[in-house]
Design a protein around this motif. Structure first.
Motif, PDB file in Angstrom:
ATOM      1  N   UNK A  19       0.848  -1.181   0.000  1.00  0.00           N
ATOM      2  CA  UNK A  19       0.000   0.000   0.000  1.00  0.00           C
ATOM      3  C   UNK A  19       0.888   1.237   0.000  1.00  0.00           C
ATOM      4  N   UNK A  20       0.337   2.382  -0.392  1.00  0.00           N
ATOM      5  CA  UNK A  20       1.161   3.598  -0.445  1.00  0.00           C
ATOM      6  C   UNK A  20       1.839   3.897   0.886  1.00  0.00           C
ATOM      7  N   UNK A  21       3.090   4.300   0.808  1.00  0.00           N
ATOM      8  CA  UNK A  21       3.875   4.649   1.993  1.00  0.00           C
ATOM      9  C   UNK A  21       4.342   6.093   1.824  1.00  0.00           C
ATOM     10  N   UNK A  22       4.335   6.823   2.901  1.00  0.00           N
ATOM     11  CA  UNK A  22       4.639   8.249   2.809  1.00  0.00           C
ATOM     12  C   UNK A  22       6.103   8.494   2.465  1.00  0.00           C
ATOM     13  N   UNK A  23       6.341   9.646   1.833  1.00  0.00           N
ATOM     14  CA  UNK A  23       7.700  10.018   1.502  1.00  0.00           C
ATOM     15  C   UNK A  23       8.558  10.181   2.743  1.00  0.00           C
ATOM     16  N   UNK A  24       7.959  10.665   3.829  1.00  0.00           N
ATOM     17  CA  UNK A  24       8.713  10.853   5.064  1.00  0.00           C
ATOM     18  C   UNK A  24       9.247   9.536   5.603  1.00  0.00           C
ATOM     19  N   UNK A  25       8.421   8.502   5.534  1.00  0.00           N
ATOM     20  CA  UNK A  25       8.854   7.178   6.006  1.00  0.00           C
ATOM     21  C   UNK A  25       9.994   6.660   5.143  1.00  0.00           C
ATOM     22  N   UNK A  26       9.864   6.813   3.835  1.00  0.00           N
ATOM     23  CA  UNK A  26      10.910   6.347   2.926  1.00  0.00           C
ATOM     24  C   UNK A  26      12.206   7.115   3.135  1.00  0.00           C
ATOM     25  N   UNK A  27      12.105   8.446   3.253  1.00  0.00           N
ATOM     26  CA  UNK A  27      13.299   9.268   3.425  1.00  0.00           C
ATOM     27  C   UNK A  27      14.016   8.923   4.729  1.00  0.00           C
ATOM     28  N   UNK A  28      13.247   8.709   5.792  1.00  0.00           N
ATOM     29  CA  UNK A  28      13.860   8.367   7.072  1.00  0.00           C
ATOM     30  C   UNK A  28      14.563   7.014   7.003  1.00  0.00           C
ATOM     31  N   UNK A  29      13.928   6.041   6.345  1.00  0.00           N
ATOM     32  CA  UNK A  29      14.517   4.711   6.238  1.00  0.00           C
ATOM     33  C   UNK A  29      15.821   4.739   5.454  1.00  0.00           C
ATOM     34  N   UNK A  30      15.909   5.626   4.468  1.00  0.00           N
ATOM     35  CA  UNK A  30      17.100   5.709   3.620  1.00  0.00           C
ATOM     36  C   UNK A  30      18.129   6.704   4.149  1.00  0.00           C
ATOM     37  N   UNK A  31      17.723   7.522   5.133  1.00  0.00           N
ATOM     38  CA  UNK A  31      18.640   8.508   5.678  1.00  0.00           C
ATOM     39  C   UNK A  31      18.909   9.657   4.723  1.00  0.00           C
ATOM     40  N   UNK A  32      17.870  10.074   3.969  1.00  0.00           N
ATOM     41  CA  UNK A  32      18.024  11.161   2.994  1.00  0.00           C
ATOM     42  C   UNK A  32      16.931  12.198   3.220  1.00  0.00           C
ATOM     43  N   UNK A  33      17.052  13.344   2.577  1.00  0.00           N
ATOM     44  CA  UNK A  33      16.042  14.389   2.689  1.00  0.00           C
ATOM     45  C   UNK A  33      14.866  14.085   1.772  1.00  0.00           C
ATOM     46  N   UNK A  34      13.727  14.741   2.055  1.00  0.00           N
ATOM     47  CA  UNK A  34      12.562  14.564   1.196  1.00  0.00           C
ATOM     48  C   UNK A  34      12.852  15.056  -0.222  1.00  0.00           C
ATOM     49  N   UNK A  35      13.610  16.150  -0.347  1.00  0.00           N
ATOM     50  CA  UNK A  35      13.944  16.670  -1.676  1.00  0.00           C
ATOM     51  C   UNK A  35      14.719  15.623  -2.468  1.00  0.00           C
ATOM     52  N   UNK A  36      15.693  14.959  -1.822  1.00  0.00           N
ATOM     53  CA  UNK A  36      16.466  13.909  -2.495  1.00  0.00           C
ATOM     54  C   UNK A  36      15.578  12.734  -2.865  1.00  0.00           C
ATOM     55  N   UNK A  37      14.663  12.374  -1.965  1.00  0.00           N
ATOM     56  CA  UNK A  37      13.738  11.271  -2.244  1.00  0.00           C
ATOM     57  C   UNK A  37      12.905  11.570  -3.485  1.00  0.00           C
ATOM     58  N   UNK A  38      12.326  12.773  -3.567  1.00  0.00           N
ATOM     59  CA  UNK A  38      11.496  13.112  -4.718  1.00  0.00           C
ATOM     60  C   UNK A  38      12.313  13.055  -6.018  1.00  0.00           C
ATOM     61  N   UNK A  39      13.552  13.520  -5.943  1.00  0.00           N
ATOM     62  CA  UNK A  39      14.422  13.492  -7.111  1.00  0.00           C
ATOM     63  C   UNK A  39      14.728  12.052  -7.524  1.00  0.00           C
ATOM     64  N   UNK A  40      14.967  11.186  -6.531  1.00  0.00           N
ATOM     65  CA  UNK A  40      15.260   9.778  -6.841  1.00  0.00           C
ATOM     66  C   UNK A  40      14.047   9.077  -7.444  1.00  0.00           C
ATOM     67  N   UNK A  41      12.859   9.417  -6.965  1.00  0.00           N
ATOM     68  CA  UNK A  41      11.641   8.819  -7.522  1.00  0.00           C
ATOM     69  C   UNK A  41      11.466   9.238  -8.977  1.00  0.00           C
ATOM     70  N   UNK A  42      11.741  10.508  -9.286  1.00  0.00           N
ATOM     71  CA  UNK A  42      11.677  10.973 -10.671  1.00  0.00           C
ATOM     72  C   UNK A  42      12.680  10.244 -11.546  1.00  0.00           C
ATOM     73  N   UNK A  43      13.874  10.004 -11.004  1.00  0.00           N
ATOM     74  CA  UNK A  43      14.911   9.285 -11.762  1.00  0.00           C
ATOM     75  C   UNK A  43      14.470   7.862 -12.068  1.00  0.00           C
ATOM     76  N   UNK A  44      13.929   7.177 -11.077  1.00  0.00           N
ATOM     77  CA  UNK A  44      13.496   5.792 -11.273  1.00  0.00           C
ATOM     78  C   UNK A  44      12.342   5.707 -12.274  1.00  0.00           C
TER      79      UNK A  44
END
Length: 234
Positions: A19-44
């Motif tokens: 099920x959908x998981x929030x960006x905050x949860x993903x960013x915390x798990x990876x140890x990155x900022x939300x801005x970096x997470x959004x950029x990585x999602x666009x790349x993928x």
């Protein structure tokens, strides 16, 4: 952590959520900022992934995305190369050609530094004992396994006795000198192992066998005392 490794970790993390998981949860798990997470999602997504969602709602990865080889580690690439070379050298002509083709596709998309390592890999496949005959039957057998179809085989056992069998093939074992079909035998009403070099003729039967391949494989492992993930010894 390299960006390639971070993208790989993000994909693996998303695969753990149905099920959908929030960006905050993903960013915390990876140890990155939300801005970096959004950029990585666009790349993928640009690389072919289908990640649905948006900031504030959550993200979910649609099934089916295959990681491009450039996201493999050097050890993983060496494992793929070694395995592909073994398949190309030790299996039937169809699988051998598929292995060489797959290796060529991987090589075509690797970045230059990793491609050089692929071309000059020091992991080699040594010569082995000549493999017994039986290659011609393997494509038919592999197709029957994939589609869960019955086979009719004309078989000669180790004592020279011939018989006609209808079998439910669900696995194919590749050994240094022989290939073994693992199947349920209707004649013997039980699991049996058939050497492909002792099969004189094989006929595909346009009929599915009545049980799922995964169930047969599980029951066979239990009957042979083979834990999941362990090797099959013949």
């Amino acid at each position: 952590m390299s960006r390639a490794q971070r993208l790989l970790d993000l994909i693996q993390l998303l695969r753990g959520y149905r099920r959908p998981v929030s960006g905050a949860v993903l960013a915390e798990a990876l140890g990155i900022s939300l801005r970096t997470l959004y950029r990585d999602i666009e790349t993928l997504n640009a690389q072919g992934a289908h990640i649905d969602g948006e900031p504030g709602i959550g993200y979910v990865l649609r099934p089916g995305f295959m990681l491009p080889p450039l996201m493999f580690s050097e050890d993983e690439i060496e494992a793929i190369v070694l395995g592909s070379r073994w398949v190309a050298d030790r299996t039937d002509a169809a699988l051998s050609g598929a292995a060489r083709s797959a290796l060529a596709k991987i090589s075509a998309v690797l970045p230059p530094d990793l491609k050089a390592g692929l071309d000059t890999s020091g992991l080699l496949i040594g010569p082995g004992t000549a493999i017994a005959t039986g290659d011609a039957e393997l494509p038919v057998i592999r197709s029957a396994i994939r589609t869960e179809r019955k086979l009719r085989i004309f078989y000669q056992d180790g004592s020279g006795r011939s018989s006609n069998r209808t079998i439910w093939p669900f696995a194919l074992g590749f050994f240094d000198r022989v290939r073994i079909v693992v199947a349920w035998c209707e004649l013997r009403e039980g699991f049996r192992h058939f050497r492909t070099d002792r099969i004189s003729k094989v006929q595909a039967v346009d009929k599915r066998y009545p049980r799922r391949r995964q169930v047969l494989l599980k029951e066979w492992r239990a009957s042979e005392g083979i834990p999941n993930g362990s090797e099959f010894h013949y």
